[in-house]
Structures are given as C-alpha cells and as structure tokens.
Design an enzyme around this catalytic site. Structure first.
Site, PDB file in Angstrom:
ATOM      1  N   ASP A 260       0.846  -1.196   0.000  1.00  0.00           N
ATOM      2  CA  ASP A 260       0.000   0.000   0.000  1.00  0.00           C
ATOM      3  C   ASP A 260       0.885   1.251   0.000  1.00  0.00           C
ATOM      4  O   ASP A 260       1.967   1.235  -0.600  1.00  0.00           O
ATOM      5  CB  ASP A 260      -0.925  -0.042   1.233  1.00  0.00           C
TER       6      ASP A 260
ATOM      7  N   HIS B  61      -3.598   6.273   3.302  1.00  0.00           N
ATOM      8  CA  HIS B  61      -4.353   5.082   2.871  1.00  0.00           C
ATOM      9  C   HIS B  61      -3.760   3.804   3.468  1.00  0.00           C
ATOM     10  O   HIS B  61      -4.484   2.943   3.998  1.00  0.00           O
ATOM     11  CB  HIS B  61      -4.322   5.060   1.335  1.00  0.00           C
TER      12      HIS B  61
ATOM     13  N   SER C  41     -11.103  -0.586  -0.815  1.00  0.00           N
ATOM     14  CA  SER C  41      -9.833  -0.560  -0.077  1.00  0.00           C
ATOM     15  C   SER C  41     -10.043  -0.803   1.408  1.00  0.00           C
ATOM     16  O   SER C  41      -9.200  -1.408   2.068  1.00  0.00           O
ATOM     17  CB  SER C  41      -9.160   0.811  -0.218  1.00  0.00           C
TER      18      SER C  41
END
Lengths: 85, 663
Positions: B34, B111, B441
């Site tokens: 990620d 994220h 996600s």
C-alpha cells in the site's frame, strides 16, 4: 530509439536456490543485450529472485525486442499503473 | 472500525469464538502492499505483543523520516519501500510538489496506515471523528504482526506500478508473510491472468502457490455490472458493504418540518437562515441549480443555505458546490442526489448535507411555495443498530467477471463505508490521526484481518480452504434477519454478483464443516479451461505445463460457488468437498434452484468418516425455458444440522450464444 521505459522480463521459476545467483543471471542476461555489466547495472530496476525469477529494467524498444527473443525469456511486458481503491 | 467489528459479531463485548481461539491472530504476519505506514499512530503500539516470530526473514528499512530501529516494533515487524519502477517511468526526483511524500516507508497519503490498522491495528479506545462514530478502533487481528510494503506513492493522485508491486510480492514471499492485503486495482479492460502487466495476478499466483492468502479489493467502479477487478480464481476478492451505522443530520424547514439528511457535520448548529435554490428564468430554469455548475451571486447567497441537485455520483459535484457556496458567502449546502455511499465531511467543517431526490424535491417545493424560505441545519448524530440496514455499497464493483464469468467475483463483501481508522496526520481530513474513508480498499483489510485469525486457528488451511470457509458461511441477511440490499439505481436485493457469498461471517468461517479446496493443479485446470496455451500457462506457473487433450470445463473448477454463464439445455458439473468438521458427519443437500432451472445433485447425501474425508459430487442443471435471459440466482447448501455450507449459484439461460446482454 534512445527513449527508455521500464519493462518486466519474466523468466518463470527460479533456476537457482541462491538468490544471489538468480540476480547474477539477470545481470548477465541484460549485459549481453546492452553491451556491458556496467551499463546493465545502471538499467536494472529490480531483480525478482525469491518468489519467481525475472527482472525489471529500463530498456529502449530495440533492447526490449532483443531481450524478448532471448531463449530464456518467457515474456516481456511494459510496466503499468495501478491505483488505490 | 469503531462499529464494523461489532456489526460483524466480531467484538470483544460478546463471546467470540474466532477472536479468542486464535489468540487474536498472535504469530500471524499480514503483509500490506500500500502507501506505507505512519508508525507513531497509537494503532501500532506493541504493548502486550510477544517477540517477533522466529520464521520472519524480513526487516525494516530506514529512509526519509523513518528510522527502522525507532519506528519498527513487535507490531510493525517489517517496513520496506519500492519506488524504482515509478522513478524509472517519471524520472528523478519524484514529483511530489503537489503533496507531501517521503522516500521511506512513512505514509504521507494515509491510505496504507488506514488499511494496516484495519487489518491488524492494536486497540485504541475512545476514538471518534469529531465526535462522530465514537468507539474503539482496532484491527481484525489485533495481535497479528504487520509487514509494510510501500509501493503506492502520493503522486498524480496516488499511483503504484506493476514493477514495484511485483517486487513487493517477491520480497513478501521471501520474508514469510502469511496473508497479503492489497487495496489496489488497475482498470477496465483487464489484463489476462497470464499477463504480467497485471502484476497482482502474477505475483499473487506465486504467493498462493506458497500458501499465502492474497486478499484484494474488487475496485470502486460499481454499481455497473462486469466492473469487478482482481478476478483471478486464486485471489480472494472483496466488495464493500455499509454497516448498521448512519450519520443522520436534521434539516428543519421554516414550516417546522424536519427532514433527516446525511452528513459528517460536527460544527455548530446553523440557526434559521435564508434558504435559496438558484433557479433561473427562461426555458431551462433548473440548469442554474446543478451542483457542479453553480455560479452564484454573492449578494443573493451571503449568509444563506443553498440547495442544489446533481446526478453525479462521485463527490466532485459536492466539492465544487461547497467551494462556490463558500466563496459566495453561503453558510451551508443541501445536495439532492442519488445515494452513492460516498459520504465525507466537507472541508473546514462546512455543513454540506446530502438528501435524495425525493427529499430534495420536497425542500424545493417548500422554497417555491414560500416568500422567505428559511432552514436550520443541526450537527450530525451517530445512529447504530437495527434502524440502519446494511447494503452493498453503490461504488463497490460488481460481477460477473469480464475475464471469466464462470468464476464468481467478488468472492465476499465486508464493511467498507465510513470506516474510522488510523491515518497519516497529513491527510487533509484527519482528526487526531484518525479518519473515515470509504472504498473497497477499506473492506479488503477487514477480510485480511479475519483471514489472519483463520490462519492462526487453522495453520494448515490452504488459501482456497480459507476462501471456501469465508464464502460458504457468509451472510445474506443482517443480524436482524432482513435480507441485504445492494445500492444502485434502484436499490435491489443483493445477489452473488454484488457480494459473492455474502457479508463476511468471521465466527462461521472458523468452523465451516466442509470446504472446497484447491491447489496449483486446480488453478492450472482453470487456465487450461480458459483456453490459455501451454506456453502461456507455463509462463505464469514458471514450470512446463501441458493441458489435457480434451479441454477441461471451467464449470468444474472446484470453487465454493457455481456460475453458469451460458446454459442451453442442461449441463453437469463436478465439485469435491473436504470434511474439516467432526470426523463422522453426514450432510444432506438442500437445493434452491435459480428461476427457470431444475437442479439435481448426486449423491445428495455425503457420509464422512475416518477413511472418507473428501467426496466428489455432481450437479446437473436443466433449463426449463428456451429464452435468452439474464442471470437468476439460487443456492446449494450442504447441512448436517450443525453446519450450513452454502454455495451461491448463478445461471444465465442462453439459447443464442455470444449475445451481447452483459448481465
């Protein structure tokens, strides 16, 4: 033909248990196409040596073409973009 | 995650089979590919976590603002970064002028911190987003370890290259991760499963072959059909659902009628003030009230709340309208739109309340019927429980797979809307290092955490066994017994192309009874059935492979689901189940045939004992109509009175082949 882009050179299953030998074989293969180990080192982006064998390198179209014709190369693919979801 | 684990009955408040028996995932290593990690977050404290597993061969790499010794601990045991594939394309140095970024595992975007903390973050109590969604933030496997592989960079909106992703796979396989979590996708049209441009399909094949479960996002291109990504059968593909939590926001009109919109507004109440709809004169009076095209006169808007309408699902329309209304001196915004599950706070605590078209029209009629319309906007509240029904999120990509419609995708769904988890404090909407994000996600690491617990409880289970356990025990009804809907236009009952087997059921998956197992030979069967050449298959597997002279049927791939994209008269398919429950067990088949079909199963009773651990059975499906139809859905359930092993079935009757009728 001087413009380079990243290509992934996929070689399938590893030919050696020792990751260093796998990486050495990648450098040798690239050096044969680009002329020298020194240049190959500069163009090498990644050596994939654990889960499978392959490497990513900055290549011109003609270098990519020559590598694609190498008997050890299973597939040669341009780099591509992924995005967060 | 302050609500999602409760919603999944995976809470420490209640007796929890999986969480307790798996020791909260202790000893399992989750690799997260990620945007990196913000290591100082409280979600990554290692209090009470034992020593690093001895089999771990990875490590932490220092870099910009990241000190391996100081920032890795017994929770974050690996942290590496791979940027050379991106740098080689775009040149050095990395163009990060638009956003802050670090050449290190440190996460500027936020994220990766969010997904990592959702998968395996430690308990952090009393967390809320500006007072909303108060509760305990934690990961699905709070005692599991994290290995961070940063491959996505905060440039051009957040990008990751296949060269970098493949390197992360290569290193993660070496390092000894048990689970890999990827909240990443590419785009439609997809690359084939044997094409390395889809670095995820290739890398995950090698990972799965070595026993590592790879969990991937289904992508955010819903609700249109055939938009699901990461569709290889060896991947566990995750769609997003909402949960039983909402943020109702009272909108009180001057006629004393109060309507509940949705927002994340944590500011002060906006007392009764003027309400306007920018209606123009002429032949197209509503054109001026389109949210994304607002052009407002300051003298008319200053101090007032503006109502606008939009048909754009994404948040861009709201963002644009907010900027325009603020610039014109407005104090609030009411947006009438189709529901999109894309709720987010507006910047600077500006009140922007979403309502549907019906409510928006009521407000408009009130404005048109009153000389001086006024409105009061109150702060959002948090509502949880049975008044709020869960549904498959609007944005969650839908099946069938555009590569192989016979392979059901997504496999499963998990909460992925308004998930409160740790983030980078640099993230624009962060509140004290935590933020609410939505997307597949966010659903993906929920499943990754659960997979880690399953791996701790059943270390010998293969990735296919884990997937089977999750799919066959997933829930189609919510806790309150109501069927789960899928958001779209219009809302409908969710089907397998929306959520695979259903919404993930952690405790059910811990004890599935029977499983549909697969190994590399089964994946080769799939590749042969897809018509890939021996050369292509050998390219992917890295070994010389030869398909049988008679092409195998893709319908016989031993999946925990059955999807028949083109049924003409009848077809028979095969499955093999393995007993992972009590040794002496007898299961009977319960068939719910899709509309327009008749189904039979042979044998329809499966008796397992110490000698018989696996049994093969056949399913025959007959069409009862000669028509080109859409998909109809049913199920095959094996039950022994204790376990319920449910396979979703999807069948499309097609008398004219290759008819372009997508779903």
């Amino acid at each position: 033909d001087s413009k380079t882009s990243v290509h992934i050179v996929y070689l399938g299953e590893r030919q050696h248990e020792d990751p260093q030998l796998v990486t050495d074989s990648h450098h040798d293969m690239l050096a044969r196409v680009v002329g020298s180990k020194k240049v190959a080192s500069k163009l090498m982006v990644y050596s994939y040596k654990h889960g499978f064998s392959g490497f990513a390198a900055k290549l011109t179209e003609s270098q990519a073409q020559r590598l694609a014709e190498h008997p050890g190369v299973i597939r040669l693919i341009p780099n591509s973009i992924h995005k967060l979801q | 995650t302050t609500r999602s684990w409760d919603y999944l009955d995976h809470s420490y408040h209640t007796p929890n089979i999986l969480l307790d028996k798996s020791n909260k995932g202790d000893g399992v290593i989750i690799g997260v590919i990620d945007t990196g990690i913000w290591p100082e977050s409280m979600a990554f404290n290692d209090e009470g976590i034992g020593p690093v597993p001895s089999r771990w061969k990875g490590g932490c790499e220092s870099g910009e603002q990241f000190n391996a010794t100081a920032h890795c601990n017994r929770k974050v045991i690996g942290a590496r970064w791979f940027v050379d594939g991106l740098l080689a394309e775009y040149g050095q140095p990395l163009n990060i002028s638009a956003n802050k970024e670090y050449l290190s595992p440190r996460d500027a975007h936020g994220h990766g911190t969010h997904t990592s903390s959702t998968a395996a973050g430690s308990y952090v109590r009393n967390i809320s987003y500006k007072g909303l969604g108060l509760g305990t933030v934690r990961g699905g496997a709070p005692s599991a370890r994290l290995a961070i592989y940063k491959v996505c960079w905060f440039v051009l909106g957040g990008q990751c290259t296949s060269a970098d992703i493949l390197k992360a796979f290569d290193e993660a396989i070496h390092d000894g991760v048990d689970v890999l979590s990827l909240s990443i996708g590419s785009g439609i049209p997809l690359f084939s499963d044997v094409d390395e441009r889809d670095g995820i399909a290739t890398g995950s094949f090698h990972a799965v072959a070595k026993g590592i479960t790879v969990v991937c996002a289904a992508a955010n291109d819903g609700p249109s059909s055939q938009t699901v990504q990461n569709t290889a059968p060896w991947i566990l593909t995750v769609g997003a659902s909402t949960m039983d939590r909402a943020f109702p926001t009272p909108v009180t009109l001057g006629n004393n009628k109060t309507i509940l919109g949705e927002a994340m507004y944590a500011g002060k109440e906006i007392g009764f003030t003027g309400l306007i709809y920018p209606e123009s004169k002429g032949l197209d009076p509503t054109s001026a009230g389109v949210c994304q095209e607002l052009s407002l006169n300051r003298s008319l808007v200053a101090g007032k709340v503006v109502l606008c309408f939009t048909s754009v699902a994404r948040r861009t329309a709201i963002s644009n309208a907010t900027s325009v209304v603020r610039a014109a001196g407005g104090v609030g915004l009411i947006v009438a739109k189709n529901p999109s599950d894309d709720l987010a706070p507006c910047s600077n605590d500006f009140p922007c309340v979403e309502v549907d078209y019906e409510v928006g029209t009521q407000i408009l009629f009130y404005i048109r019927s009153t000389r001086s319309p006024v409105v009061k906007l109150s702060p959002s509240k948090t509502q949880v429980g049975k008044l709020v029904s869960a549904k498959v999120a609007h944005f969650s990509s839908r099946g069938p797979s555009s590569i192989a419609p016979a392979i059901l995708k997504p496999d499963i769904a998990a909460p992925g809307v308004n998930i409160l988890a740790a983030t980078s404090p640099l993230a624009p909407l962060a509140d004290g290092g935590f933020v609410m994000f939505s997307g597949t996600s966010m659903a993906t690491p929920h499943v990754s955490g659960i997979v880690a617990l399953l791996k701790a409880l059943h270390p010998d289970w293969s990735p296919a066994t884990i997937k089977s356990a999750l799919v066959t025990t997933a829930l189609r009804n919510d806790d309150y017994g109501f069927p789960i809907f899928a958001e779209g236009s219009s809302r409908k009952l969710a089907d397998p192309f929306d959520f695979g087997g259903g919404i993930v059921n952690p405790n059910g998956a811990a004890d599935p009874g029977l499983v549909y197992d697969m190994g590399v030979a089964d994946y080769v069967h799939y590749l042969c059935a897809m018509g890939y050449t021996n050369t292509s298959i050998s390219q992917l597997t890295g070994q010389s492979m030869a398909c049988p002279s008679i092409q195998p049927s893709i319908l016989d791939v031993n999946l925990p689901s059955i999807t028949i994209p083109s049924l003409r008269n009848s077809t028979t398919l095969t499955r093999t189940v393995t007993n992972v429950g009590p040794v002496n067990s007898t299961y009977i088949a319960v068939i719910e045939p899709p509309v327009g079909t008749i189904m039979s199963v042979r044998p329809n009773v499966l008796a397992f004992d110490a000698q018989t651990k696996t049994i093969t059975f056949t399913v025959t499906v007959f069409s009862t109509h000669q028509i080109n139809a859409g998909y109809h859905f049913g199920s095959l359930t094996w039950t022994n009175g204790v376990h319920t092993v449910r396979s979703p079935i999807s069948v499309r009757i097609q008398f004219v082949e290759s008819y372009a009728d997508g779903n």
